[in-house]
Design a protein around this motif. Structure first.
Motif, PDB file in Angstrom:
ATOM      1  N   UNK A  30      28.014  85.800 -17.717  1.00 43.72           N
ATOM      2  CA  UNK A  30      27.124  86.670 -18.498  1.00 43.72           C
ATOM      3  C   UNK A  30      26.055  87.288 -17.597  1.00 43.72           C
ATOM      4  N   UNK A  31      26.080  88.599 -17.382  1.00 46.84           N
ATOM      5  CA  UNK A  31      25.248  89.178 -16.326  1.00 46.84           C
ATOM      6  C   UNK A  31      23.746  89.002 -16.524  1.00 46.84           C
ATOM      7  N   UNK A  32      23.263  89.259 -17.729  1.00 50.16           N
ATOM      8  CA  UNK A  32      21.815  89.141 -17.949  1.00 50.16           C
ATOM      9  C   UNK A  32      21.338  87.714 -17.702  1.00 50.16           C
ATOM     10  N   UNK A  33      22.065  86.756 -18.240  1.00 52.99           N
ATOM     11  CA  UNK A  33      21.691  85.342 -18.084  1.00 52.99           C
ATOM     12  C   UNK A  33      21.674  84.937 -16.606  1.00 52.99           C
ATOM     13  N   UNK A  34      22.706  85.346 -15.860  1.00 51.30           N
ATOM     14  CA  UNK A  34      22.786  84.985 -14.445  1.00 51.30           C
ATOM     15  C   UNK A  34      21.652  85.633 -13.650  1.00 51.30           C
ATOM     16  N   UNK A  35      21.367  86.894 -13.925  1.00 56.20           N
ATOM     17  CA  UNK A  35      20.309  87.590 -13.180  1.00 56.20           C
ATOM     18  C   UNK A  35      18.942  86.976 -13.442  1.00 56.20           C
ATOM     19  N   UNK A  53      31.770  99.178 -11.007  1.00 54.07           N
ATOM     20  CA  UNK A  53      31.459 100.067 -12.126  1.00 54.07           C
ATOM     21  C   UNK A  53      30.139  99.721 -12.801  1.00 54.07           C
ATOM     22  N   UNK A  54      29.399  98.759 -12.217  1.00 51.57           N
ATOM     23  CA  UNK A  54      28.050  98.482 -12.709  1.00 51.57           C
ATOM     24  C   UNK A  54      27.914  97.308 -13.655  1.00 51.57           C
ATOM     25  N   UNK A  55      28.851  96.359 -13.581  1.00 51.08           N
ATOM     26  CA  UNK A  55      28.804  95.175 -14.440  1.00 51.08           C
ATOM     27  C   UNK A  55      27.446  94.484 -14.352  1.00 51.08           C
ATOM     28  N   UNK A  56      26.927  94.346 -13.137  1.00 50.15           N
ATOM     29  CA  UNK A  56      25.593  93.763 -12.953  1.00 50.15           C
ATOM     30  C   UNK A  56      24.512  94.834 -12.803  1.00 50.15           C
ATOM     31  N   UNK A  57      24.864  96.025 -12.333  1.00 50.27           N
ATOM     32  CA  UNK A  57      23.870  97.068 -12.063  1.00 50.27           C
ATOM     33  C   UNK A  57      23.079  97.434 -13.313  1.00 50.27           C
ATOM     34  N   UNK A  58      23.793  97.654 -14.407  1.00 46.89           N
ATOM     35  CA  UNK A  58      23.124  98.110 -15.629  1.00 46.89           C
ATOM     36  C   UNK A  58      22.167  97.058 -16.194  1.00 46.89           C
ATOM     37  N   UNK A  59      22.575  95.799 -16.339  1.00 44.19           N
ATOM     38  CA  UNK A  59      21.585  94.800 -16.761  1.00 44.19           C
ATOM     39  C   UNK A  59      20.457  94.608 -15.754  1.00 44.19           C
ATOM     40  N   UNK A  60      20.757  94.754 -14.456  1.00 42.43           N
ATOM     41  CA  UNK A  60      19.696  94.710 -13.434  1.00 42.43           C
ATOM     42  C   UNK A  60      18.627  95.752 -13.742  1.00 42.43           C
TER      43      UNK A  60
END
Length: 200
Positions: A30-35, A53-60
């Protein structure tokens, strides 16, 4: 197979980019949780290196907010074009997209608070050069997050011979002046390292 073909064969095929964002991946990573767990905060300057394609970029971008900034790097123009469309649809103004070479990040030294390598390290040919370049662009207080496939057979992911062991990654981080703050295994599939620049 020549050297260039060997190198490119390790890099994720952009034609399979739809695999990079799916319900199963979001459940495991889960990207938000991990970040947030990794220490990303409002106002940070972050780098998503090998952003796809921005899986982590957008929540970042959403976490760092309007006072922060995200640099999204990838060597694939096809991946970056998809990311551009996604950023536009989300109306995000704080993402800078850059097509980069494998061992050069076109940023000044000591600019990033936070850098992410998600399933990228195993694709690299010269691990040491790559990690040294990331060290260069991180601030003295900067954090590096590495997520990569465990060195075991799984139902998806790269071939076993391309995967790195925990011991190998630890050795590479030591050689490139990173301290390891935390190490975990995620869902019996991924290494998860939280690293800091060594205090000189």
């Amino acid at each position: 197979m020549n050297y260039f073909q060997t190198l490119m064969s390790k890099i994720f095929d952009p034609k399979k980019k739809e695999q990079l964002d799916n319900p199963e991946r979001r459940e495991i990573l889960p990207p938000e949780k991990i970040l947030l767990k990794s220490g990303l905060r409002t106002g940070n300057v972050a780098g998503d290196i090998g952003c796809g394609i921005g899986y982590f970029t957008i929540p970042m971008a959403k976490i760092v907010g309007s006072t922060g900034k995200v640099y999204a790097f990838d060597i694939s123009n096809e991946m970056l074009n998809t990311l551009r469309s996604r950023i536009e649809s989300e109306n995000l103004q704080n993402v800078i997209i850059i097509q980069n070479e494998q061992y050069f990040i076109p940023l000044p030294s000591k600019i990033l608070d936070f850098a992410l390598l998600s399933n990228v390290l195993h694709e690299v040919d010269n691990y040491t050069s790559f990690l040294c370049e990331i060290n260069r662009v991180l601030k003295p207080s900067g954090t590096l997050i590495i997520i990569d496939w465990l060195d075991k057979e799984t139902d998806s992911g790269p071939p076993l011979h391309e995967r790195l062991s925990e011991m190998k990654i630890r050795e590479l981080l030591s050689q490139t002046n990173f301290d390891i703050g935390n190490y975990e295994i995620i869902s019996d599939k991924f290494h998860y390292f939280v690293c800091y620049k060594e205090r000189k």
